[in-house]
Scaffold this active site. Sequence first.
Site, PDB file in Angstrom:
ATOM      1  N   TYR B  12       0.763  -1.249   0.007  1.00  0.00           N
ATOM      2  CA  TYR B  12      -0.119  -0.011  -0.009  1.00  0.00           C
ATOM      3  C   TYR B  12       0.782   1.327   0.102  1.00  0.00           C
ATOM      4  O   TYR B  12       0.397   2.260  -0.374  1.00  0.00           O
ATOM      5  CB  TYR B  12      -0.861  -0.063   1.272  1.00  0.00           C
ATOM      6  CG  TYR B  12      -2.244  -0.544   1.033  1.00  0.00           C
ATOM      7  CD1 TYR B  12      -3.153   0.106   0.638  1.00  0.00           C
ATOM      8  CD2 TYR B  12      -2.644  -1.967   1.279  1.00  0.00           C
ATOM      9  CE1 TYR B  12      -4.595  -0.589   0.092  1.00  0.00           C
ATOM     10  CE2 TYR B  12      -3.537  -2.567   1.306  1.00  0.00           C
ATOM     11  CZ  TYR B  12      -4.798  -1.806   0.473  1.00  0.00           C
ATOM     12  OH  TYR B  12      -5.926  -2.514   0.430  1.00  0.00           O
ATOM     13  N   ASP B  34       9.590  -7.142  -4.806  1.00  0.00           N
ATOM     14  CA  ASP B  34       9.043  -7.690  -3.895  1.00  0.00           C
ATOM     15  C   ASP B  34       9.135  -9.225  -3.927  1.00  0.00           C
ATOM     16  O   ASP B  34       9.346  -9.584  -5.214  1.00  0.00           O
ATOM     17  CB  ASP B  34       7.249  -7.457  -3.822  1.00  0.00           C
ATOM     18  CG  ASP B  34       6.598  -7.687  -2.533  1.00  0.00           C
ATOM     19  OD1 ASP B  34       6.069  -6.849  -1.910  1.00  0.00           O
ATOM     20  OD2 ASP B  34       6.403  -8.914  -2.154  1.00  0.00           O
ATOM     21  N   ASN B  88       5.939  -4.857   5.076  1.00  0.00           N
ATOM     22  CA  ASN B  88       4.776  -4.756   6.280  1.00  0.00           C
ATOM     23  C   ASN B  88       5.381  -4.980   7.493  1.00  0.00           C
ATOM     24  O   ASN B  88       6.468  -5.708   7.709  1.00  0.00           O
ATOM     25  CB  ASN B  88       4.005  -6.061   5.696  1.00  0.00           C
ATOM     26  CG  ASN B  88       2.480  -5.795   6.011  1.00  0.00           C
ATOM     27  OD1 ASN B  88       2.178  -4.823   6.547  1.00  0.00           O
ATOM     28  ND2 ASN B  88       1.785  -6.692   5.674  1.00  0.00           N
ATOM     29  N   PHE B 158       2.778   9.559   5.073  1.00  0.00           N
ATOM     30  CA  PHE B 158       1.642  10.129   5.890  1.00  0.00           C
ATOM     31  C   PHE B 158       0.343  10.072   5.016  1.00  0.00           C
ATOM     32  O   PHE B 158      -0.799  10.442   5.191  1.00  0.00           O
ATOM     33  CB  PHE B 158       1.901  11.476   6.369  1.00  0.00           C
ATOM     34  CG  PHE B 158       2.802  11.864   7.359  1.00  0.00           C
ATOM     35  CD1 PHE B 158       2.392  11.746   8.448  1.00  0.00           C
ATOM     36  CD2 PHE B 158       4.174  12.242   6.966  1.00  0.00           C
ATOM     37  CE1 PHE B 158       3.414  12.005   9.878  1.00  0.00           C
ATOM     38  CE2 PHE B 158       5.126  12.417   8.107  1.00  0.00           C
ATOM     39  CZ  PHE B 158       4.526  12.230   9.235  1.00  0.00           C
ATOM     40  N   CYS B 272      -3.420   1.346  10.021  1.00  0.00           N
ATOM     41  CA  CYS B 272      -2.341   2.215  10.744  1.00  0.00           C
ATOM     42  C   CYS B 272      -2.706   2.706  12.214  1.00  0.00           C
ATOM     43  O   CYS B 272      -1.764   2.493  13.099  1.00  0.00           O
ATOM     44  CB  CYS B 272      -1.794   3.480  10.099  1.00  0.00           C
ATOM     45  SG  CYS B 272      -0.876   3.004   8.508  1.00  0.00           S
ATOM     46  N   LYS B 275      -2.738  -0.080  14.927  1.00  0.00           N
ATOM     47  CA  LYS B 275      -1.320  -0.623  15.093  1.00  0.00           C
ATOM     48  C   LYS B 275      -0.262   0.467  15.593  1.00  0.00           C
ATOM     49  O   LYS B 275       0.788   0.181  16.661  1.00  0.00           O
ATOM     50  CB  LYS B 275      -0.815  -0.990  13.801  1.00  0.00           C
ATOM     51  CG  LYS B 275       0.571  -1.510  13.701  1.00  0.00           C
ATOM     52  CD  LYS B 275       1.120  -1.784  12.127  1.00  0.00           C
ATOM     53  CE  LYS B 275       1.623  -0.726  11.345  1.00  0.00           C
ATOM     54  NZ  LYS B 275       2.427  -1.086  10.287  1.00  0.00           N
ATOM     55  N   PHE B 334     -13.108  -0.191   5.868  1.00  0.00           N
ATOM     56  CA  PHE B 334     -12.815   0.500   6.814  1.00  0.00           C
ATOM     57  C   PHE B 334     -13.013   1.852   6.916  1.00  0.00           C
ATOM     58  O   PHE B 334     -13.645   2.746   7.893  1.00  0.00           O
ATOM     59  CB  PHE B 334     -11.487   0.330   7.746  1.00  0.00           C
ATOM     60  CG  PHE B 334     -10.509   1.153   7.203  1.00  0.00           C
ATOM     61  CD1 PHE B 334     -10.156   2.420   7.611  1.00  0.00           C
ATOM     62  CD2 PHE B 334      -9.795   0.774   6.118  1.00  0.00           C
ATOM     63  CE1 PHE B 334      -8.971   3.196   7.019  1.00  0.00           C
ATOM     64  CE2 PHE B 334      -8.772   1.498   5.417  1.00  0.00           C
ATOM     65  CZ  PHE B 334      -8.520   2.576   5.957  1.00  0.00           C
TER      66      PHE B 334
END
Lengths: 448, 450
Positions: B12, B34, B88, B158, B272, B275, B334
């Site tokens: 993400y 990745d 991650n 951010f 975020c 966590k 969410f």
Amino acid sequence: MNRDIACIGAGYIGGPTMAVIALKNPDRRVMVVDISKERIDAWNSDQLPVYEPGLDEVVRACRGKNLFFSTDVAAAIRACDTIFVGVNTPTKTFGEGAGYASDLQYWEAAARTIAAEANGDKIVVEKSTLPVRTADAMAAVLHTHPEHTFTVLSNPEFLAEGSAIEDLLHPDRVLIGGPETKTGKAAVRALVEIYATWVPRRRILTTDVWSSELSKLAANAMLAQRISSMNAFSALCEATGADVDEVAEVLGMDRRIGPHFLKAGPGFGGSCFRKDVLNLVYLCRTYGLKACAEYWEGVIRMNEEQQRRIVERTVRALFNTLSGKRLVLFGFAFKANTGDTRETPALAVARLLLEERASLVVTDPRALPNARQDLAGTPVIFEEDPYAAAQGADAILLMTEWSCYRELDWARIYSLMRKPALVFDTRNILDHALLRRLGFRVLAVGRA
Amino acid sequence: MNRNIACIGAGYIGGPTMAVIAQKNPDRKVMVVDLSQERIDAWNSDDLPIYEPGLDEVVRSCRGKNLFFSTDVAAAIRACDIIFVGVNTPTKTFGKGAGYASDLQFWEAAARTISQEANGDKIIVEKSTLPIRTADAMATVLHTHPEHTFTVLSNPEFLAEGSAINDLLNPDRVLIGGPTDARGQEAVQALVDLYAAWVPRERIITTNVWSSEMSKLAANAMLAQRISSVNAFSALCEATGADIDEVTAVLGMDHRIGRYFLKAGPGFGGSCFKKDVLNLVYLCRSYGLDEAADYWESVVTMNDVQQRRIVERMVKALFNTLAGKRIALFGFAFKANTGDTRETPALTVAHLLNEEHAEIVVTDPKALRNAAKDLAGLDRITLEPDPYKAAEGCDAIVIMTEWACYKDLDWKRLYASMRKPALLFDTRNLLDGRALKQLGFNVLAVGKSL
């Protein structure tokens, strides 16, 4: 209805607010009344009982023309159809809700006096910070005299001490809560008119009474919370080597957070924050909202923790004993540009230092009279002159961000002190690099 | 040093950030790598592995020109002198700090790979949200191969999901933390140059590494806290008859508070907030700062309470039993405009409703695939893409996500298809409650009585 305005309670809120209303509504008579003769005499003298930049000028411009201060409460109630109630509502120190709830005795007495003296319909405006649903209770007291109609509005004041006049002249918003009835709406309009003489209409918000009452508590709780959050970060910064002022700068650039009230320091003080948060805690408990009560109580606990941490760090830096050491508090007011010491962090720190048997000296440019009262019965020494205060001291704790402390001759202060000399800058306003060069050991908040 | 950029981790954060960096720095080669072949294939396809408005266009304009997706991590490390690490770092589910601390295994593996494969000096940029002082740890791992110099910078991201591209194109600030020595400052400057291609210089802030690492956690903690505070007010509004939307309108006009993140609702979600707050709690505890730890933990507690309150109020409104009742959850993501369901309040609410033995129908325009995974193993769950079908025969609809499309539904038709009395619980205060009441619904909202 006539256009005259009374205000019961000539304190920090009533005095400045009515002065500005009188200034901006020269066609209305504004009568500020209080049962304290001493207080009213002061408002009628050259030495006003409240210090606020710009207040003297506003009062001088209106007093005796359309602004009057008097102890004749009954006459004011009869003469004016709009009556503000701005009496003191301190946190209860006794009985149910002690330490949390607001003590409403002055406020209820005012309501009873209005009901007893009223000679016609009146609009009663809550100006004190009050628990949610107080307007309901006030209406119940007032309706013991059902021959007149009383409409109770909520109009909480958001001014900050030290900038009261500026805040009153240029408010972010004026909030008016009123009943959703026809009389209620007419009363709201009447109050809007008073403010609209100088506040842009889009900044005047009208809501129902309860939302208005809650909004004031909510705003203060969120501001107090911002400070507690920064102070929580400051503890972590000290432990990890981050710098809380750098962190605050980054946070402030996030428009979702905003740059205000992000200064770590000795914790919040003043008559409102602690009182309003505790009030909120009490309200939550009353309604069975235990988790909410604990959530808001955490804001207070973090504040107290910050003051404890300051003393702990001082003890550690002074080789684990303060007994017999001379410590000086630079500043006692809860913030700069005021003599107000209500709930000042300096008092909590002073008490903790006294427990450690430190020999304590307090200096402040404006707050010494209040400090003497707050610390009555303790061996604290009060000293006008900061240099005399520092004489022979082991440590200076800068407690209030008075700008004059930045301009002191710190080399001279260093030479007056016992060595090693410690400065604990709890406001992070001094030039720490310079102080270290002069020989000081320096502690700051939120920096390793 | 060469000007090429690698990013380890195509998730993400890595994907969108590198796409924008590539677009704004056409003279630099940007390689996103990745270990997951599936993920890389998706980035190289027309069906990108994440949904963000505007992302497709940016990727299309650069991919194959100066933006490359590959599984060859070693090649990217050798080819590029600036290496972002955006792997991650989920909350640990095991061992010390389980439920609080970050699981750093992917991140440590990345550091070890860099140190093995590096063929010269490298600038390593922490992009993942990491505990404070992780840069130190990374430096230690890297220096097991001391023949090269590695400078570790912190450059927290951010961006918010759902507005990632816009946030990347117009950031409030770019934060770069670096060592204060000469080499560190040189590396900071190299990274500043990269962003200065499109971000005004005054919005690029440089700090020490620890302040930078801390700032990301702090920002998310403060934002999550705003939401928890408003939700705490919403409970009091429900009890006293005040209206949370009126209260937040007043709060938002206070310039010291600001108007963002003041919406009462079902609580915060996303990968975020929770966590990062729990991470902060763990950090405070590891430094012995118990008061600070409790303080931040209460932000998460209040969030949990808000979801429990939603179910409690439903139970009360549905005559104290949900057993066998059919309840449709409208929205599972969410938040709106994303298919992301990580830490979504809808999942907690679904679990609590399931405990009450309710039959649950879940509908969502984008998140059903994730919902199926999240809800696997639960009984009495149906997934239904069509909201009208989802509502059929239901006792209640719960709006869980603020999808704009729910405003445009034919609520009369929905009402007609439901069992009566029909309850609508709008946990986002999205719909016109009064109008729905007139249609016949019993309506619940957050922080207000209708």
